[in-house]
Design a protein around this motif. Structure first.
Motif, PDB file in Angstrom:
ATOM      1  N   TRP A  60       9.395 -36.804  -1.457  1.00 41.26           N
ATOM      2  CA  TRP A  60      10.539 -36.084  -2.006  1.00 41.26           C
ATOM      3  C   TRP A  60      10.809 -36.588  -3.419  1.00 41.26           C
ATOM      4  O   TRP A  60      11.077 -37.770  -3.626  1.00 41.26           O
ATOM      5  CB  TRP A  60      11.756 -36.292  -1.109  1.00 41.26           C
ATOM      6  CG  TRP A  60      12.994 -35.558  -1.528  1.00 41.26           C
ATOM      7  CD1 TRP A  60      13.115 -34.570  -2.451  1.00 41.26           C
ATOM      8  CD2 TRP A  60      14.316 -35.770  -1.005  1.00 41.26           C
ATOM      9  NE1 TRP A  60      14.411 -34.144  -2.540  1.00 41.26           N
ATOM     10  CE2 TRP A  60      15.171 -34.859  -1.671  1.00 41.26           C
ATOM     11  CE3 TRP A  60      14.841 -36.636  -0.041  1.00 41.26           C
ATOM     12  CZ2 TRP A  60      16.536 -34.809  -1.405  1.00 41.26           C
ATOM     13  CZ3 TRP A  60      16.205 -36.572   0.222  1.00 41.26           C
ATOM     14  CH2 TRP A  60      17.043 -35.662  -0.443  1.00 41.26           C
ATOM     15  N   VAL A  61      10.750 -35.678  -4.391  1.00 41.60           N
ATOM     16  CA  VAL A  61      11.038 -36.013  -5.785  1.00 41.60           C
ATOM     17  C   VAL A  61      12.493 -35.663  -6.069  1.00 41.60           C
ATOM     18  O   VAL A  61      12.906 -34.506  -5.955  1.00 41.60           O
ATOM     19  CB  VAL A  61      10.115 -35.232  -6.747  1.00 41.60           C
ATOM     20  CG1 VAL A  61      10.391 -35.654  -8.193  1.00 41.60           C
ATOM     21  CG2 VAL A  61       8.652 -35.473  -6.394  1.00 41.60           C
ATOM     22  N   CYS A 114       9.859 -30.810  -4.163  1.00 34.74           N
ATOM     23  CA  CYS A 114      10.156 -31.009  -5.591  1.00 34.74           C
ATOM     24  C   CYS A 114      10.705 -29.715  -6.167  1.00 34.74           C
ATOM     25  O   CYS A 114      10.152 -28.636  -5.916  1.00 34.74           O
ATOM     26  CB  CYS A 114       8.885 -31.429  -6.338  1.00 34.74           C
ATOM     27  SG  CYS A 114       9.165 -31.754  -8.096  1.00 34.74           S
ATOM     28  N   TYR A 157       5.591 -31.898   0.704  1.00 31.25           N
ATOM     29  CA  TYR A 157       5.965 -32.322  -0.651  1.00 31.25           C
ATOM     30  C   TYR A 157       7.178 -31.516  -1.090  1.00 31.25           C
ATOM     31  O   TYR A 157       7.180 -30.275  -1.045  1.00 31.25           O
ATOM     32  CB  TYR A 157       4.789 -32.099  -1.598  1.00 31.25           C
ATOM     33  CG  TYR A 157       5.093 -32.382  -3.054  1.00 31.25           C
ATOM     34  CD1 TYR A 157       5.483 -33.649  -3.475  1.00 31.25           C
ATOM     35  CD2 TYR A 157       4.975 -31.375  -4.014  1.00 31.25           C
ATOM     36  CE1 TYR A 157       5.753 -33.915  -4.814  1.00 31.25           C
ATOM     37  CE2 TYR A 157       5.234 -31.626  -5.359  1.00 31.25           C
ATOM     38  CZ  TYR A 157       5.627 -32.888  -5.747  1.00 31.25           C
ATOM     39  OH  TYR A 157       5.895 -33.148  -7.079  1.00 31.25           O
ATOM     40  N   SER A 167       5.047 -24.519 -10.927  1.00 37.76           N
ATOM     41  CA  SER A 167       4.944 -25.140  -9.610  1.00 37.76           C
ATOM     42  C   SER A 167       4.326 -24.191  -8.593  1.00 37.76           C
ATOM     43  O   SER A 167       3.478 -24.592  -7.781  1.00 37.76           O
ATOM     44  CB  SER A 167       6.327 -25.581  -9.116  1.00 37.76           C
ATOM     45  OG  SER A 167       6.799 -26.674  -9.877  1.00 37.76           O
ATOM     46  N   GLN A 216       2.620 -34.230 -10.159  1.00 41.56           N
ATOM     47  CA  GLN A 216       2.645 -33.162  -9.157  1.00 41.56           C
ATOM     48  C   GLN A 216       1.275 -32.603  -8.810  1.00 41.56           C
ATOM     49  O   GLN A 216       0.953 -32.423  -7.627  1.00 41.56           O
ATOM     50  CB  GLN A 216       3.574 -32.028  -9.624  1.00 41.56           C
ATOM     51  CG  GLN A 216       3.673 -30.872  -8.628  1.00 41.56           C
ATOM     52  CD  GLN A 216       4.894 -30.033  -8.847  1.00 41.56           C
ATOM     53  OE1 GLN A 216       6.004 -30.486  -8.607  1.00 41.56           O
ATOM     54  NE2 GLN A 216       4.705 -28.810  -9.302  1.00 41.56           N
TER      55      GLN A 216
END
Length: 475
Positions: free
Chosen positions: A311-312, A283, A281, A364, A344
């Motif tokens: 992928w953000v 981000c 992931y 995060s 997320q």
């Protein structure tokens, strides 16, 4: 028993609003009437959660203050995420400092038992004191970064930091921590000359005069630094995290923050087709925005590393300029690109996620820890380089991509595809990756115990609430 009322005043940016909302919910779950102070255009971000909390028998509310108008900011700009150029940042900060009078009117009208105010409102300590209200500071970061940053402030003279390539040892910490001068926050390398440097001084002064500090962390994660902050730096502090764990349902996790660019169901359906620990992931948070050339390097590196990925990518004016020719066709089924906001916590909690490429913002970082996911660390600014040291060197659950320069408001844009490919592969595959994953999953279990009944964060929150009740009774 008299109902305790605590007001929460987050900085007007999603990275600050999200954990503050979670924290307010946690207080409500512990029998406190939680009220969030915010502005008209930010209020909708809180309304649904507040309504659901009240429907569940807890007490939450919103107090709205008008956002000050400052020349140079668009009329509908009430959130830092809406800023379109670096030149707007000081104007936005100036506007938030102008909220003082309105917040004082709210405090005078409601007389809460405590004000939890973001670090960026140094005047909040003095405003609360006018009405005999204790003010708690919320920094929104780790004990480790609070300790490291304070030791740099106290013992590393800015006029001695001449060469960006020089390495410094952060003094007096439980572990030996080294940083390049170029990785230190700009305001810690300046001689108190900029407006932001002066604001940081006011923030520190108001913290020293406040009732204490509330920290979104848990004791088992960084015990040496929780102790250092309280017993060496002599700060009154309570750890109450990870606050994101107050969101237990799929719906709660899916709607944290802004409206997602992809439905939670769609994300989960895609992840359900993947093996455990097989998806990377990627981000970089709500603020960092990479230049096109860096996005191109990430795309090439992602494809070369051979891992499945989500992928953000933040939306920009030239959304597709960076994309290698035929990239989306080649990654079909193997990669999922989300343009905009992503759910997320929902994604990280899925068993298919095996690694997380992150900018090391504390929200995060802690969400990755809470999900038991090892990380590729790519810090850019704020306290992110400190958080990287915690993840990579203290907790040993991360691999650094090699970012060396503190760049405000934008992603470090000089990492080559080979470095990214190597870091991405090393966090996903091999013996070292498995050992990191085992350590990360052990921390996940500790995090969930900490927030549960009898856990370290639950007990610290109970102790804080008990102390606030005693303060209320003595007034």
């Amino acid at each position: 028993m008299v109902e305790l009322r605590v007001f929460f005043f987050p900085m007007l940016a999603h990275g600050h609003m999200i954990p503050t909302l979670d924290m307010a919910k946690l207080f409500a779950f512990h029998g406190v009437h939680s009220t969030i102070i915010t502005t008209p255009l930010n209020a909708p971000a809180f309304e649904k959660a507040v309504q659901e909390c009240n429907h569940s028998g807890f007490r939450m509310s919103i107090a709205v203050v008008k956002f000050p108008r400052v020349s140079g900011l668009p009329e509908d700009c009430e959130n830092a995420d809406q800023l379109t150029s670096p030149a707007m940042s000081p104007l936005f900060l100036r506007a938030t400092q102008m909220l003082e009078e309105q917040v004082e009117q709210v405090l005078e009208q409601h007389r809460p038992d405590c004000l939890v105010a973001d670090m960026f409102f140094p005047w909040a300590t003095y405003s609360a004191a006018k009405f005999g209200i204790p003010r708690l500071v919320f920094h929104g970061t780790s004990f480790f970064s609070l300790c490291a940053s304070e030791q740099v402030r106290l013992h590393v003279a800015a006029d001695k930091l001449e060469n960006d390539s020089d390495e410094i040892i952060v003094p007096n910490l439980p572990d030996e921590v080294t940083l390049l001068v170029s990785q230190l926050p700009i305001y810690q390398r300046q001689k108190n000359e900029s407006e932001f440097s002066k604001l940081m001084i006011r923030i520190k002064e108001s913290e020293m005069k406040s009732y204490g500090v509330i920290v979104n962390s848990f004791y088992e994660l960084e015990p040496d630094y929780a102790d250092h902050y309280r017993n060496v730096l002599m700060r009154r502090a309570w750890h109450v995290g990870p606050v994101s764990l107050c969101n237990t349902s799929v719906e709660d996790k899916a709607r944290r923050g802004k409206e997602a660019a992809i439905g939670g169901d769609e994300c989960l359906k895609w992840l359900d087709t993947k093996k455990a620990d097989s998806v990377l992931y990627v981000c970089f948070g709500s603020v960092s925005k990479f230049p096109s050339n860096q996005l191109h390097e990430i795309a090439v590196g992602l494809e070369a590393c051979g891992q499945q990925f989500i992928w953000v990518v933040r939306k920009g004016k030239n959304d597709e300029e960076w994309m290698p020719e035929g990239f989306e066709e080649r990654i079909k089924g193997k990669g999922l690109i989300i343009r905009g906001w992503a759910p997320q916590v929902l994604i990280l909690d899925h068993k298919a996620i095996g690694g997380f490429v992150t900018h090391c913002g504390w929200n995060s970082t802690l969400e990755g820890i809470t999900a038991g996911v090892p990380m590729v660390t790519w810090p850019s600014f704020a306290e992110q380089f400190y958080n990287e040291k915690l993840v990579v060197e203290i907790l040993r659950i991360g691999v650094a991509v090699g970012a060396k320069e503190w760049v405000a408001g934008t992603g470090s844009g000089n990492i080559k595809r080979e470095a990214f490919e190597k870091a991405a592969r090393s966090v996903m595959v091999g013996k070292d990756a498995e050992e990191r994953r085992d350590r990360a999953k052990a921390l996940k279990e500790m995090a969930r115990k900490a927030i549960g009944e009898g856990g370290s964060s639950c007990l610290d929150l109970d102790a804080l609430i008990k102390e606030l009740r005693m303060h209320h009774s003595s007034c």
